[in-house]
Scaffold this motif. Structure first.
Motif, PDB file in Angstrom:
ATOM      1  N   VAL A  32     -22.793 -45.971  11.908  1.00  0.00           N
ATOM      2  CA  VAL A  32     -22.338 -46.823  12.999  1.00  0.00           C
ATOM      3  C   VAL A  32     -22.973 -46.353  14.305  1.00  0.00           C
ATOM      4  CG1 VAL A  32     -20.149 -47.449  11.919  1.00  0.00           C
ATOM      5  CG2 VAL A  32     -20.264 -45.460  13.420  1.00  0.00           C
ATOM      6  N   CYS A  33     -23.101 -47.284  15.237  1.00  0.00           N
ATOM      7  CA  CYS A  33     -23.730 -46.994  16.518  1.00  0.00           C
ATOM      8  C   CYS A  33     -22.825 -46.134  17.391  1.00  0.00           C
ATOM      9  CB  CYS A  33     -24.067 -48.308  17.207  1.00  0.00           C
ATOM     10  SG  CYS A  33     -24.720 -48.099  18.869  1.00  0.00           S
ATOM     11  N   GLY A  34     -23.389 -45.084  17.974  1.00  0.00           N
ATOM     12  CA  GLY A  34     -22.631 -44.202  18.839  1.00  0.00           C
ATOM     13  C   GLY A  34     -22.262 -44.844  20.167  1.00  0.00           C
ATOM     14  N   VAL A  35     -22.917 -45.958  20.507  1.00  0.00           N
ATOM     15  CA  VAL A  35     -22.615 -46.642  21.762  1.00  0.00           C
ATOM     16  C   VAL A  35     -21.550 -47.715  21.560  1.00  0.00           C
ATOM     17  CG1 VAL A  35     -23.551 -48.077  23.619  1.00  0.00           C
ATOM     18  CG2 VAL A  35     -24.908 -46.202  22.711  1.00  0.00           C
ATOM     19  N   CYS A  36     -21.817 -48.661  20.649  1.00  0.00           N
ATOM     20  CA  CYS A  36     -20.886 -49.782  20.477  1.00  0.00           C
ATOM     21  C   CYS A  36     -19.916 -49.590  19.311  1.00  0.00           C
ATOM     22  CB  CYS A  36     -21.667 -51.090  20.303  1.00  0.00           C
ATOM     23  SG  CYS A  36     -22.557 -51.221  18.745  1.00  0.00           S
ATOM     24  N   GLY A  37     -20.182 -48.589  18.453  1.00  0.00           N
ATOM     25  CA  GLY A  37     -19.267 -48.288  17.359  1.00  0.00           C
ATOM     26  C   GLY A  37     -19.355 -49.245  16.183  1.00  0.00           C
ATOM     27  N   SER A  38     -20.364 -50.127  16.186  1.00  0.00           N
ATOM     28  CA  SER A  38     -20.510 -51.108  15.112  1.00  0.00           C
ATOM     29  C   SER A  38     -21.579 -50.681  14.115  1.00  0.00           C
ATOM     30  CB  SER A  38     -20.880 -52.469  15.711  1.00  0.00           C
ATOM     31  OG  SER A  38     -21.370 -53.337  14.709  1.00  0.00           O
ATOM     32  N   GLY A  39     -21.380 -51.061  12.852  1.00  0.00           N
ATOM     33  CA  GLY A  39     -22.355 -50.763  11.819  1.00  0.00           C
ATOM     34  C   GLY A  39     -23.226 -51.979  11.507  1.00  0.00           C
ATOM     35  N   GLU A  40     -23.062 -53.050  12.308  1.00  0.00           N
ATOM     36  CA  GLU A  40     -23.868 -54.259  12.108  1.00  0.00           C
ATOM     37  C   GLU A  40     -25.332 -53.964  12.416  1.00  0.00           C
ATOM     38  OE1 GLU A  40     -22.336 -57.729  11.645  1.00  0.00           O
ATOM     39  OE2 GLU A  40     -20.882 -56.309  10.838  1.00  0.00           O
ATOM     40  N   ASP A  41     -26.217 -54.820  11.889  1.00  0.00           N
ATOM     41  CA  ASP A  41     -27.657 -54.680  12.155  1.00  0.00           C
ATOM     42  C   ASP A  41     -28.164 -53.275  11.848  1.00  0.00           C
ATOM     43  OD1 ASP A  41     -28.013 -57.291  13.027  1.00  0.00           O
ATOM     44  OD2 ASP A  41     -27.366 -56.803  15.056  1.00  0.00           O
ATOM     45  N   GLU A  42     -27.844 -52.797  10.646  1.00  0.00           N
ATOM     46  CA  GLU A  42     -28.221 -51.419  10.293  1.00  0.00           C
ATOM     47  C   GLU A  42     -29.729 -51.199  10.368  1.00  0.00           C
ATOM     48  OE1 GLU A  42     -26.916 -47.985   7.098  1.00  0.00           O
ATOM     49  OE2 GLU A  42     -26.161 -50.021   6.855  1.00  0.00           O
ATOM     50  N   ALA A  43     -30.500 -52.270  10.217  1.00  0.00           N
ATOM     51  CA  ALA A  43     -31.964 -52.160  10.277  1.00  0.00           C
ATOM     52  C   ALA A  43     -32.443 -51.732  11.663  1.00  0.00           C
ATOM     53  CB  ALA A  43     -32.602 -53.490   9.889  1.00  0.00           C
ATOM     54  N   THR A  44     -31.635 -51.994  12.684  1.00  0.00           N
ATOM     55  CA  THR A  44     -32.042 -51.623  14.042  1.00  0.00           C
ATOM     56  C   THR A  44     -31.365 -50.345  14.523  1.00  0.00           C
ATOM     57  OG1 THR A  44     -30.326 -52.910  15.165  1.00  0.00           O
ATOM     58  CG2 THR A  44     -32.349 -54.078  14.596  1.00  0.00           C
ATOM     59  N   ILE A  45     -30.673 -49.644  13.606  1.00  0.00           N
ATOM     60  CA  ILE A  45     -30.013 -48.404  14.006  1.00  0.00           C
ATOM     61  C   ILE A  45     -30.986 -47.231  13.891  1.00  0.00           C
ATOM     62  CG2 ILE A  45     -28.184 -46.744  13.439  1.00  0.00           C
ATOM     63  CD1 ILE A  45     -26.376 -49.005  12.709  1.00  0.00           C
ATOM     64  N   LEU A  46     -31.151 -46.540  15.006  1.00  0.00           N
ATOM     65  CA  LEU A  46     -31.983 -45.346  15.082  1.00  0.00           C
ATOM     66  C   LEU A  46     -31.135 -44.129  14.738  1.00  0.00           C
ATOM     67  CD1 LEU A  46     -33.770 -45.624  18.531  1.00  0.00           C
ATOM     68  CD2 LEU A  46     -34.910 -45.033  16.414  1.00  0.00           C
ATOM     69  N   LEU A  47     -31.706 -43.169  14.032  1.00  0.00           N
ATOM     70  CA  LEU A  47     -30.989 -41.922  13.780  1.00  0.00           C
ATOM     71  C   LEU A  47     -31.604 -40.825  14.640  1.00  0.00           C
ATOM     72  CD1 LEU A  47     -30.378 -41.866   9.936  1.00  0.00           C
ATOM     73  CD2 LEU A  47     -28.785 -42.453  11.739  1.00  0.00           C
ATOM     74  N   CYS A  48     -30.759 -40.138  15.370  1.00  0.00           N
ATOM     75  CA  CYS A  48     -31.227 -39.039  16.208  1.00  0.00           C
ATOM     76  C   CYS A  48     -31.796 -37.927  15.316  1.00  0.00           C
ATOM     77  CB  CYS A  48     -30.076 -38.497  17.049  1.00  0.00           C
ATOM     78  SG  CYS A  48     -30.513 -37.017  17.996  1.00  0.00           S
ATOM     79  N   ASP A  49     -32.980 -37.430  15.681  1.00  0.00           N
ATOM     80  CA  ASP A  49     -33.614 -36.389  14.874  1.00  0.00           C
ATOM     81  C   ASP A  49     -32.961 -35.029  15.054  1.00  0.00           C
ATOM     82  OD1 ASP A  49     -35.883 -37.547  13.357  1.00  0.00           O
ATOM     83  OD2 ASP A  49     -36.467 -38.254  15.336  1.00  0.00           O
ATOM     84  N   HIS A  50     -32.026 -34.939  15.989  1.00  0.00           N
ATOM     85  CA  HIS A  50     -31.356 -33.667  16.203  1.00  0.00           C
ATOM     86  C   HIS A  50     -29.959 -33.642  15.580  1.00  0.00           C
ATOM     87  CE1 HIS A  50     -30.565 -29.820  18.070  1.00  0.00           C
ATOM     88  NE2 HIS A  50     -29.419 -30.289  18.526  1.00  0.00           N
ATOM     89  N   CYS A  51     -29.141 -34.659  15.888  1.00  0.00           N
ATOM     90  CA  CYS A  51     -27.743 -34.629  15.424  1.00  0.00           C
ATOM     91  C   CYS A  51     -27.434 -35.665  14.345  1.00  0.00           C
ATOM     92  CB  CYS A  51     -26.799 -34.833  16.604  1.00  0.00           C
ATOM     93  SG  CYS A  51     -26.841 -36.501  17.295  1.00  0.00           S
ATOM     94  N   ASP A  52     -28.399 -36.547  14.024  1.00  0.00           N
ATOM     95  CA  ASP A  52     -28.222 -37.568  12.976  1.00  0.00           C
ATOM     96  C   ASP A  52     -27.219 -38.663  13.337  1.00  0.00           C
ATOM     97  OD1 ASP A  52     -30.159 -36.886  11.188  1.00  0.00           O
ATOM     98  OD2 ASP A  52     -28.876 -35.652   9.937  1.00  0.00           O
ATOM     99  N   GLU A  53     -26.850 -38.771  14.600  1.00  0.00           N
ATOM    100  CA  GLU A  53     -26.003 -39.886  15.034  1.00  0.00           C
ATOM    101  C   GLU A  53     -26.839 -41.155  15.009  1.00  0.00           C
ATOM    102  OE1 GLU A  53     -22.929 -40.882  16.186  1.00  0.00           O
ATOM    103  OE2 GLU A  53     -22.124 -38.966  15.572  1.00  0.00           O
ATOM    104  N   GLY A  54     -26.182 -42.282  14.739  1.00  0.00           N
ATOM    105  CA  GLY A  54     -26.878 -43.555  14.732  1.00  0.00           C
ATOM    106  C   GLY A  54     -26.671 -44.324  16.026  1.00  0.00           C
ATOM    107  N   TYR A  55     -27.715 -45.015  16.469  1.00  0.00           N
ATOM    108  CA  TYR A  55     -27.644 -45.829  17.685  1.00  0.00           C
ATOM    109  C   TYR A  55     -28.500 -47.071  17.507  1.00  0.00           C
ATOM    110  CZ  TYR A  55     -25.673 -41.755  20.102  1.00  0.00           C
ATOM    111  OH  TYR A  55     -24.876 -40.708  20.464  1.00  0.00           O
ATOM    112  N   HIS A  56     -27.950 -48.243  17.881  1.00  0.00           N
ATOM    113  CA  HIS A  56     -28.770 -49.452  17.891  1.00  0.00           C
ATOM    114  C   HIS A  56     -29.854 -49.300  18.955  1.00  0.00           C
ATOM    115  CE1 HIS A  56     -25.056 -51.503  16.182  1.00  0.00           C
ATOM    116  NE2 HIS A  56     -25.998 -51.842  15.331  1.00  0.00           N
ATOM    117  N   VAL A  57     -31.073 -49.769  18.639  1.00  0.00           N
ATOM    118  CA  VAL A  57     -32.149 -49.687  19.626  1.00  0.00           C
ATOM    119  C   VAL A  57     -31.744 -50.405  20.915  1.00  0.00           C
ATOM    120  CG1 VAL A  57     -34.191 -49.264  18.199  1.00  0.00           C
ATOM    121  CG2 VAL A  57     -33.306 -51.576  18.387  1.00  0.00           C
ATOM    122  N   ALA A  58     -31.111 -51.567  20.783  1.00  0.00           N
ATOM    123  CA  ALA A  58     -30.702 -52.333  21.966  1.00  0.00           C
ATOM    124  C   ALA A  58     -29.654 -51.573  22.790  1.00  0.00           C
ATOM    125  CB  ALA A  58     -30.162 -53.689  21.554  1.00  0.00           C
ATOM    126  N   CYS A  59     -28.780 -50.861  22.107  1.00  0.00           N
ATOM    127  CA  CYS A  59     -27.708 -50.141  22.805  1.00  0.00           C
ATOM    128  C   CYS A  59     -28.228 -48.971  23.637  1.00  0.00           C
ATOM    129  CB  CYS A  59     -26.664 -49.647  21.810  1.00  0.00           C
ATOM    130  SG  CYS A  59     -25.668 -50.986  21.103  1.00  0.00           S
TER     131      CYS A  59
END
Length: 88
Positions: A32-59
């Motif tokens: 899920v996105c660390g900004v909006c908290g949604s797991g939608e659009d998983e294809a656009t979710i970036l994973l941080c190379d340090h902590c592995d948190e997910g974030y939507h590119v748009a977010c």
């Protein structure tokens, strides 16, 4: 004369721990996105190379998924803090 006490079983604890681990695994499995908290659009979710948190590119204000390593805002701030802090 005195009496003795009885003991209880630990099976319940084991079952509880196993159920908890399973639930946690399922939670971690869904990014899920660390900004909006949604797991939608998983294809656009970036994973941080340090902590592995997910974030939507748009977010995080990016037009697309960047090439190479990417660090989330949290880790970027930590990195900046570390770099600035080491210059004494």
């Amino acid at each position: 004369g005195g009496g003795g006490g009885g003991g209880g079983g630990d099976e319940d604890d084991d079952a509880h721990a196993a159920a908890l681990a399973l639930a946690l695994e399922e939670l971690l499995d869904e990014t899920v996105c660390g900004v909006c908290g949604s797991g939608e659009d998983e294809a656009t979710i970036l994973l941080c190379d340090h902590c592995d948190e997910g974030y939507h590119v748009a977010c995080v204000g990016l037009p697309a998924i960047p090439e190479g390593d990417w660090y989330c805002p949290e880790c970027q701030r930590d990195q900046a803090h570390l770099i600035l802090g080491e210059q004494e």
